[in-house]
Every structure is written in C-alpha cells, then in structure tokens.
Design an enzyme around this catalytic site. Structure first.
Site, PDB file in Angstrom:
ATOM      1  N   TRP A 139      45.971  30.190   6.844  1.00  0.00           N
ATOM      2  CA  TRP A 139      44.784  30.863   6.311  1.00  0.00           C
ATOM      3  C   TRP A 139      44.135  30.030   5.213  1.00  0.00           C
ATOM      4  O   TRP A 139      42.908  29.947   5.124  1.00  0.00           O
ATOM      5  CB  TRP A 139      45.150  32.243   5.774  1.00  0.00           C
ATOM      6  CG  TRP A 139      45.217  33.302   6.833  1.00  0.00           C
ATOM      7  CD1 TRP A 139      45.489  33.121   8.156  1.00  0.00           C
ATOM      8  CD2 TRP A 139      45.001  34.705   6.668  1.00  0.00           C
ATOM      9  NE1 TRP A 139      45.469  34.330   8.820  1.00  0.00           N
ATOM     10  CE2 TRP A 139      45.176  35.314   7.945  1.00  0.00           C
ATOM     11  CE3 TRP A 139      44.698  35.505   5.578  1.00  0.00           C
ATOM     12  CZ2 TRP A 139      45.038  36.683   8.149  1.00  0.00           C
ATOM     13  CZ3 TRP A 139      44.556  36.873   5.767  1.00  0.00           C
ATOM     14  CH2 TRP A 139      44.729  37.456   7.036  1.00  0.00           C
ATOM     15  N   LYS A 153      46.917  42.364   5.861  1.00  0.00           N
ATOM     16  CA  LYS A 153      47.692  42.753   7.041  1.00  0.00           C
ATOM     17  C   LYS A 153      48.398  44.079   6.800  1.00  0.00           C
ATOM     18  O   LYS A 153      48.999  44.303   5.742  1.00  0.00           O
ATOM     19  CB  LYS A 153      48.735  41.691   7.375  1.00  0.00           C
ATOM     20  CG  LYS A 153      49.576  42.037   8.608  1.00  0.00           C
ATOM     21  CD  LYS A 153      50.803  41.157   8.764  1.00  0.00           C
ATOM     22  CE  LYS A 153      50.463  39.732   9.010  1.00  0.00           C
ATOM     23  NZ  LYS A 153      51.663  38.916   9.311  1.00  0.00           N
ATOM     24  N   ASP A 205      48.207  38.099   3.871  1.00  0.00           N
ATOM     25  CA  ASP A 205      48.913  38.099   5.149  1.00  0.00           C
ATOM     26  C   ASP A 205      50.402  38.336   4.911  1.00  0.00           C
ATOM     27  O   ASP A 205      51.252  37.934   5.707  1.00  0.00           O
ATOM     28  CB  ASP A 205      48.688  36.760   5.868  1.00  0.00           C
ATOM     29  CG  ASP A 205      48.903  36.865   7.376  1.00  0.00           C
ATOM     30  OD1 ASP A 205      48.722  37.961   7.927  1.00  0.00           O
ATOM     31  OD2 ASP A 205      49.248  35.848   8.005  1.00  0.00           O
ATOM     32  N   ASP A 260      52.747  32.311  -2.559  1.00  0.00           N
ATOM     33  CA  ASP A 260      53.787  32.775  -1.639  1.00  0.00           C
ATOM     34  C   ASP A 260      55.135  32.662  -2.313  1.00  0.00           C
ATOM     35  O   ASP A 260      55.339  31.807  -3.187  1.00  0.00           O
ATOM     36  CB  ASP A 260      53.773  31.947  -0.347  1.00  0.00           C
ATOM     37  CG  ASP A 260      54.493  32.663   0.790  1.00  0.00           C
ATOM     38  OD1 ASP A 260      53.793  33.234   1.650  1.00  0.00           O
ATOM     39  OD2 ASP A 260      55.746  32.677   0.816  1.00  0.00           O
ATOM     40  N   GLY A 275      50.434  28.129   5.327  1.00  0.00           N
ATOM     41  CA  GLY A 275      49.141  27.625   4.880  1.00  0.00           C
ATOM     42  C   GLY A 275      48.002  27.694   5.874  1.00  0.00           C
ATOM     43  O   GLY A 275      46.936  27.149   5.601  1.00  0.00           O
ATOM     44  N   ASP A 332      56.841  35.565  -6.409  1.00  0.00           N
ATOM     45  CA  ASP A 332      57.154  36.789  -5.673  1.00  0.00           C
ATOM     46  C   ASP A 332      56.174  37.869  -6.115  1.00  0.00           C
ATOM     47  O   ASP A 332      56.144  38.254  -7.285  1.00  0.00           O
ATOM     48  CB  ASP A 332      58.599  37.209  -5.971  1.00  0.00           C
ATOM     49  CG  ASP A 332      59.032  38.456  -5.204  1.00  0.00           C
ATOM     50  OD1 ASP A 332      58.185  39.074  -4.528  1.00  0.00           O
ATOM     51  OD2 ASP A 332      60.221  38.800  -5.300  1.00  0.00           O
TER      52      ASP A 332
END
Length: 243
Positions: free
Chosen positions: A87, A189, A149, A108, A85, A124
């Site tokens: 970000w 990312k 991320d 997530d 958490g 997912d």
C-alpha cells in the site's frame, strides 16, 4: 496489464494464467499445500512480483483509489499495518512522495525494508506510546488520508477474529481523529459483517459519506472488506472544527 489512468501506473486487474497444481509433499500440511497452490495460481501475486510490488495488496488499494480518487499529488498519507509495503508503494507513487510533493508515513509492528519516499516506523498500534510516536513524526502537519490494512493473526474462530480486527480498526480511528485534516479520508480493513455498530455510528457522525467496499483484488473466499469514510468534518464532528 493496462496502466491506471491515475498516478502510480497500477490498476486493479490481472491477467489469467494456466492453473498450477501442487503435489502433496511429505511433512507439508494440507493447509500449507492449499495455500501454496492458491499463491501459485493467483494472478495478482504473479503480477505484483512482475511489477516490483511488495505484495498483492497493492492492487486492492490501487483499485479502490481508481474508483474513489483518494490519493492526489501533494497529499500526506499515514499507512497503518503497512508491512511489507504494498500500500505504501502505491500511495508514494500517487502522492509524488519521492519527488517531495507528498508524504507517506508507514507504521507496522514488523520490521520491513525501506521504500523510496516512505518514512517507516516500527511500532505496535496497541501500545499506548504508538500514537505519540506517530504524532511526533508528523510534527504539526495533519494528514489527508489514513490507511489501515491491519489484521490480527487469525484464530480460525470467526467471531473472535472479527472482534480482534474491530479492536484494531477502532484503535486506528482513535489516532485518525487526532491526525486527519478536515475533508480527509479514512480507509480500513474489516472482516465480513463490516465495521461494528458503535464505530459506524461514530464514522457517520464524523464524515460526509461512509460505505463498505470490497475490491476485486480481494480473494473471493476472503472475509475481508474495507470501510471507506470520506469528507472528515473535523475532530468535534462539525465542518467548522479547527484543524
């Protein structure tokens, strides 16, 4: 640490501390000892704990936002790969989600504790049903910023790890094309080598500006970097696209 000029009270720097040595322990692998020593000597880890942030990753987003001004009060943000958490905390503070001005949706595969001003979805992103779950939560509202991320567990094989994260970035962008408002931002990312050629071509078609960025808060020995695309042209790649 000096506070950021931007909303959120967090900037990318961290103070120096005395180095801590970790002695080898029976039953502890060398890699585990190295990881522990790196954690204990990482000023961003210590500062994140002091400031109440879930992870050192908070400083990465703060630093990128300080430089590129991605997050503004009233914006809607989708944070993919959000656990634990860090970000989402920065995004929530900077878009004023707690005050009800902005909105942050965090997704997530792993469960994590609630955060003020953040709507959390456990799903997912490689599940075909994930996109529809996020779209259902958004309703008819598009978002201004998509953050990713996400990273697959490392195998130790650089090429394999690179391909796995590129797959995640591509999945994140497929969703982004459905939920991002014109003029919006995509930050994700990737590993050393950056985004794949096909994805970069698509991003360059769909955004006004695309670049790779590596914040100082990323460890110098880490292969991670981020692709930052700003000025979304709309779902058909043109500025006049319907939202």
């Amino acid at each position: 640490m000096a506070k950021s000029k931007n909303t959120g009270g967090i900037s990318g720097g961290a103070s120096r501390r005395l180095k801590v040595k970790v002695k080898s322990a029976k039953g502890r692998k060398v890699a585990s000892t190295r990881w522990l020593q790196r954690q204990l000597n990482d000023p961003y880890v210590a500062e994140a704990k002091r400031m109440g942030f879930r992870s050192r990753a908070a400083f990465k987003l703060a630093e990128i936002d300080d430089k590129h001004a991605l997050l503004k009060p009233g914006m809607a943000v989708l944070d993919l790969g959000a656990a634990p958490g860090g970000w989402s905390q920065v995004a929530s503070a900077r878009v004023h989600a707690v005050e009800g001005d902005g909105r942050v949706i965090a997704a997530d595969i792993n469960e994590f504790e609630e955060l003020p001003g953040v709507e959390i979805l456990q799903l997912d992103m490689e599940d075909p049903a994930a996109d529809d779950a996020i779209l259902g939560t958004l309703g008819h509202r598009l978002v201004d910023v998509v953050l990713s991320d996400m990273a697959a567990p490392a195998t130790g094989h650089k090429q394999t790890d690179h391909l796995r994260i590129i797959n995640l970035v591509e999945a994140a962008y497929e969703l982004t094309k459905r939920v991002l408002a014109p003029g919006g931002t995509f930050l994700a990312k990737v590993f050393q080598g950056g985004a794949g050629q096909d994805l970069m071509a698509e991003l360059n078609r769909d955004f006004d500006k695309v670049r790779h960025v590596k914040p100082q808060a990323s460890r110098s020995d880490s292969p991670e970097t981020y692709v930052l695309a700003t000025g979304f042209r709309g779902r058909d790649g043109s500025p006049e696209a319907e939202s």
